[in-house]
Design a protein around this motif. Structure first.
Motif, mmCIF file in Angstrom:
data_model
loop_
_atom_site.group_PDB
_atom_site.id
_atom_site.type_symbol
_atom_site.label_atom_id
_atom_site.label_comp_id
_atom_site.label_asym_id
_atom_site.label_seq_id
_atom_site.Cartn_x
_atom_site.Cartn_y
_atom_site.Cartn_z
ATOM 1 N N THR A 196 40.795 11.877 85.516
ATOM 2 C CA THR A 196 41.723 12.428 87.201
ATOM 3 C C THR A 196 40.660 12.552 88.185
ATOM 4 O OG1 THR A 196 43.583 13.396 87.719
ATOM 5 C CG2 THR A 196 41.854 14.012 85.604
ATOM 6 N N ALA A 197 41.305 12.442 88.932
ATOM 7 C CA ALA A 197 40.628 13.092 89.860
ATOM 8 C C ALA A 197 40.787 14.796 90.232
ATOM 9 C CB ALA A 197 41.003 12.209 91.344
ATOM 10 N N SER A 198 41.836 14.752 89.841
ATOM 11 C CA SER A 198 42.511 16.578 90.302
ATOM 12 C C SER A 198 42.135 16.838 89.616
ATOM 13 C CB SER A 198 44.497 15.980 90.308
ATOM 14 O OG SER A 198 44.936 16.367 88.513
ATOM 15 N N ARG A 199 41.468 16.997 87.951
ATOM 16 C CA ARG A 199 40.422 17.778 87.349
ATOM 17 C C ARG A 199 38.887 16.888 86.871
ATOM 18 N NH1 ARG A 199 42.937 21.426 84.964
ATOM 19 N NH2 ARG A 199 40.670 22.668 84.246
ATOM 20 N N GLY A 211 29.290 21.670 72.307
ATOM 21 C CA GLY A 211 28.269 21.341 72.251
ATOM 22 C C GLY A 211 27.495 19.909 72.837
ATOM 23 N N LEU A 212 28.252 19.347 73.886
ATOM 24 C CA LEU A 212 27.543 18.550 74.156
ATOM 25 C C LEU A 212 27.045 18.087 75.442
ATOM 26 C CD1 LEU A 212 30.341 15.863 72.877
ATOM 27 C CD2 LEU A 212 28.817 15.972 71.564
ATOM 28 N N GLU A 213 26.550 17.469 75.284
ATOM 29 C CA GLU A 213 25.926 16.905 77.085
ATOM 30 C C GLU A 213 26.946 16.541 77.750
ATOM 31 O OE1 GLU A 213 23.703 16.853 79.964
ATOM 32 O OE2 GLU A 213 22.675 18.629 78.018
ATOM 33 N N PRO A 214 26.879 16.712 78.666
ATOM 34 C CA PRO A 214 28.601 16.041 79.871
ATOM 35 C C PRO A 214 27.530 15.163 80.314
ATOM 36 C CG PRO A 214 28.153 18.908 79.971
ATOM 37 C CD PRO A 214 26.973 18.097 79.361
ATOM 38 N N GLY A 215 26.319 14.792 80.271
ATOM 39 C CA GLY A 215 25.429 13.622 81.351
ATOM 40 C C GLY A 215 25.812 12.471 80.744
ATOM 41 N N GLN A 216 26.016 12.081 78.949
ATOM 42 C CA GLN A 216 26.069 11.596 78.761
ATOM 43 C C GLN A 216 27.515 10.513 78.592
ATOM 44 O OE1 GLN A 216 24.458 12.947 74.171
ATOM 45 N NE2 GLN A 216 22.202 12.822 75.150
ATOM 46 N N LEU A 217 28.383 11.702 78.401
ATOM 47 C CA LEU A 217 30.087 11.496 78.694
ATOM 48 C C LEU A 217 29.948 9.817 79.927
ATOM 49 C CD1 LEU A 217 31.656 14.507 78.930
ATOM 50 C CD2 LEU A 217 31.415 13.461 77.252
ATOM 51 N N ARG A 218 30.611 8.708 78.859
ATOM 52 C CA ARG A 218 30.787 8.033 79.537
ATOM 53 C C ARG A 218 32.628 7.381 80.116
ATOM 54 N NH1 ARG A 218 32.396 2.075 77.423
ATOM 55 N NH2 ARG A 218 32.176 3.194 75.398
ATOM 56 N N TYR A 219 32.572 7.603 81.826
ATOM 57 C CA TYR A 219 34.174 6.980 81.594
ATOM 58 C C TYR A 219 34.672 5.981 82.095
ATOM 59 C CZ TYR A 219 33.373 12.320 83.109
ATOM 60 O OH TYR A 219 32.773 13.620 82.798
ATOM 61 N N GLY A 220 36.107 5.911 82.230
ATOM 62 C CA GLY A 220 36.335 4.877 81.645
ATOM 63 C C GLY A 220 37.394 4.974 83.127
ATOM 64 N N GLN A 221 38.841 4.228 82.488
ATOM 65 C CA GLN A 221 40.016 4.234 84.178
ATOM 66 C C GLN A 221 40.954 5.830 84.445
ATOM 67 O OE1 GLN A 221 41.829 1.350 85.318
ATOM 68 N NE2 GLN A 221 42.318 2.894 86.792
ATOM 69 N N GLY A 222 39.682 5.728 85.560
ATOM 70 C CA GLY A 222 40.192 7.203 86.569
ATOM 71 C C GLY A 222 41.943 6.819 87.167
ATOM 72 N N PHE A 223 42.043 8.536 86.980
ATOM 73 C CA PHE A 223 43.883 8.363 88.157
ATOM 74 C C PHE A 223 44.391 9.361 88.736
ATOM 75 C CE2 PHE A 223 43.824 6.736 83.363
ATOM 76 C CZ PHE A 223 44.918 4.804 83.460
ATOM 77 N N ASP A 224 44.836 9.639 89.420
ATOM 78 C CA ASP A 224 45.305 10.481 90.699
ATOM 79 C C ASP A 224 45.666 11.520 89.814
ATOM 80 O OD1 ASP A 224 43.789 9.261 93.217
ATOM 81 O OD2 ASP A 224 45.992 8.080 93.330
ATOM 82 N N HIS A 225 46.341 10.916 89.039
ATOM 83 C CA HIS A 225 46.927 12.321 88.576
ATOM 84 C C HIS A 225 46.900 12.695 87.320
ATOM 85 C CE1 HIS A 225 48.679 13.632 92.299
ATOM 86 N NE2 HIS A 225 49.080 11.803 92.626
#
Length: 294
Positions: A196-199, A211-225
């Protein structure tokens, strides 16, 4: 007989408050629609009564002395309370509802399901809920208080009641493909994560705590809220990230699962109100919210 607790002339205090706020006797005179000389006389009256200066020259402007700073704080709060009281009486709103602002997701997913209990526990509180998605301004315009998730530092003009730490974690529907096999945090690196764009910081925050590397996360669908994000998760469209309290009812009913648990962040659930305000209703509401969130 005069005592040290006697108030100085109100006009002199108004002239001082305006000068301290605007940093200029000339600008204070313009605001108060009086002459520069009148403002100067009022300031001299206060300084002579106190036996110490309230201002010191600083270039073309005025700087407050320590005594001036102390008087400024008291005068500012007193005038703001007077203005608020006058506005309430003038508009006939002395018995107006207590307006609580909060983001729509908190309102829909946490506050509304608990309204009946709140009314039972605080029957004299005339609460009006106001959804607000934009950030609250330092003056908390239009509300008596705001319930929100936020990280310090908070605006200096807010009086903040800390209610509970924020705990966030990934959640998904039992209908999500392969939900039963998703148990280890590392498995999330292969999933298209709902966000979500709000967080925007929520997923990287949780990943780092897990304990994960944030740069390895893979994002899918985003939402406004956040509200829509969680509805998408309930529909089985992906893995979402959410505060524990906002999904507690879904976890209890089995609509959502949280196999990876929740992590405490640096954010807090808070009830914020203007610093100048003092309300027994706000204090009672803060106590109720603190208990409910626990």
């Amino acid at each position: 007989m005069s005592t040290v607790r006697d108030l100085p002339p109100l006009n002199a205090l108004r002239a001082f408050e305006a000068t301290a706020r605007l940093g200029s006797a000339s600008r204070a005179a313009e605001e108060l629609h009086v002459t520069h000389g009148a403002v100067s006389r009022h300031l001299r009256t206060l300084e002579e009564a106190l036996g110490q200066p309230l201002f010191a020259r600083q270039g073309r402007g005025l700087a407050l002395t320590p005594a001036g700073e102390q008087l400024r704080d008291g005068a500012r709060d007193a005038f703001e309370q007077l203005r608020d009281a006058w506005a309430r009486v003038a508009r006939g709103q002395a018995d107006a509802p207590f307006v609580l602002g909060c983001p729509g997701s908190l309102l829909a997913r946490w506050m509304i399901p608990r309204l009946e209990r709140l009314k039972q526990d605080l029957p004299t509180l005339k609460l009006h809920l106001s959804a607000q998605e934009a950030p609250f301004d330092p003056a908390l315009t239009g509300v008596d208080a705001a319930l929100l998730l936020s990280e310090p530092p908070w605006p200096g003009d807010w009086r903040v009641h800390e209610l509970a730490p924020e705990c966030i974690g990934p959640v998904l529907s039992p209908r999500y493909p392969g939900a039963a096999q998703l148990q280890q945090p590392e498995q999330l690196l292969g999933e298209a994560l709902l966000h979500t764009a709000s967080r925007p910081q929520a997923w990287p925050q949780w990943a780092a705590l897990a304990g994960l590397e944030p740069g390895q996360l893979r994002y899918g669908q985003g939402f406004d809220h956040l509200y829509y994000l969680l509805e998408a998760a309930v529909a089985g469209l992906g893995v979402a990230i959410a505060p524990a309290q906002l999904v507690a009812d879904d976890l209890a009913s089995g609509r959502l699962l949280a196999p990876w648990g929740f992590r405490v962040t640096s954010a807090q659930w808070i009830l914020a109100m203007p610093r100048r305000a003092s309300s027994a209703q706000a204090e009672a509401l803060a106590d109720w919210l603190r208990t409910a969130l626990a």
